[in-house]
Design a protein around this motif. Structure first.
Motif: not given
Length: 269
Positions: A1-9, A189-203, A262-264
């Protein structure tokens, strides 16, 4: 799966500070089948160095002399994820030792043994986690914002509520008490394909069996799959904290971070 990650602090200080030292573990790693194309920037601009820690995690480090009142860090990465099973035919003695050690956040404690007692004596590492999954599902509640970054497995047991970090620490404690080699995993943790999710840091956690590491998410009661983006592994959160640093000055510090994943869709890959 291809995933786009953006993190801004953003860090803000109520008066100028000097001699800032910062370490980051936020860039997804390029190993174990996961491929990454990304960049990490800081403002004010500063030269950035990288190193690998004992677990093979990539650590970015930079220094600022100052004066500084605001510090911004940004990550953009495109990740081709891998499965939740990572071949590791040979587990080095040091890594095996580290993967069997309790920590302050994942301690050996009677409360942990009592909680996990219904799992019985499983015949292997993977079976041990699989028997814990329904216990976590039935007895614990995931509640965003309930715990603090300093909480341990015992805090989750006391309240019955927590976040993914807490679930991972309790799982580690239960597994380590059974002699199962296990590590804490930090990432997104990415969402399902084509969706975007915020606060997606995970453990989540990984256990070693049969010449491979197997990932499991106790907060979502499932094995790791291709939606999971790995940034690092360690004994607990303290080994893979996204940000760690220091500065000289008497200023009060405030901090905020935004994560978007975001999952592509298959057509866009």
């Amino acid at each position: 799966m291809r995933v786009e990650v953006q993190w801004h602090s953003v860090y803000r200080y109520d008066q100028p500070v000097r001699i800032l030292h910062t370490e980051l573990r936020v860039m997804p790693w390029s190993r174990d089948g996961q491929q990454v194309d990304g960049d990490l920037t800081v403002e004010p601009s500063a030269p950035m160095t990288t190193r690998s820690d004992v677990f093979g995690n990539t650590v970015h480090r930079f220094d600022l002399l100052g004066p500084v009142e605001r510090q911004t860090l940004s990550l953009r990465a495109t990740v081709q994820t891998a499965s939740g099973i990572t071949p590791a035919p040979v587990l080095r003695p040091l890594h095996r030792h580290l993967a069997l050690q309790p920590t302050r956040r994942a301690p050996f404690a009677p409360e942990v043994a009592a909680f996990a007692g219904d799992a019985g004596g499983a015949p292997g590492a993977v079976a041990s986690v699989e028997r814990l999954l329904p216990i976590f599902r039935d007895r614990l509640e995931f509640q965003a914002g309930h715990s603090t970054v300093e909480d341990s497995a015992l805090d989750l047991l006391a309240s019955g509520k927590g976040v993914c970090q807490d679930f991972a620490h309790l799982a580690l404690a239960a597994l380590l008490m059974r002699g199962v080699p296990a590590l804490y995993v930090s990432g997104y943790l990415a969402p399902h394909e084509g969706e975007t999710v915020a606060d997606a840091s995970h453990a989540w956690v990984r256990v070693y069996e049969g010449g491979a590491w197997h990932g499991f998410d106790l907060a979502n009661h499932c094995p790791q799959d291709e939606r999971y983006v790995v940034t690092g592994v360690g004994r607990d959160y303290d080994d893979v904290a996204p940000l760690r640093g220091s500065y000289r000055g008497a200023a009060e510090e405030t901090w905020g971070a935004v994560v978007r994943v975001q999952s592509q869709t298959s057509a866009s890959q």
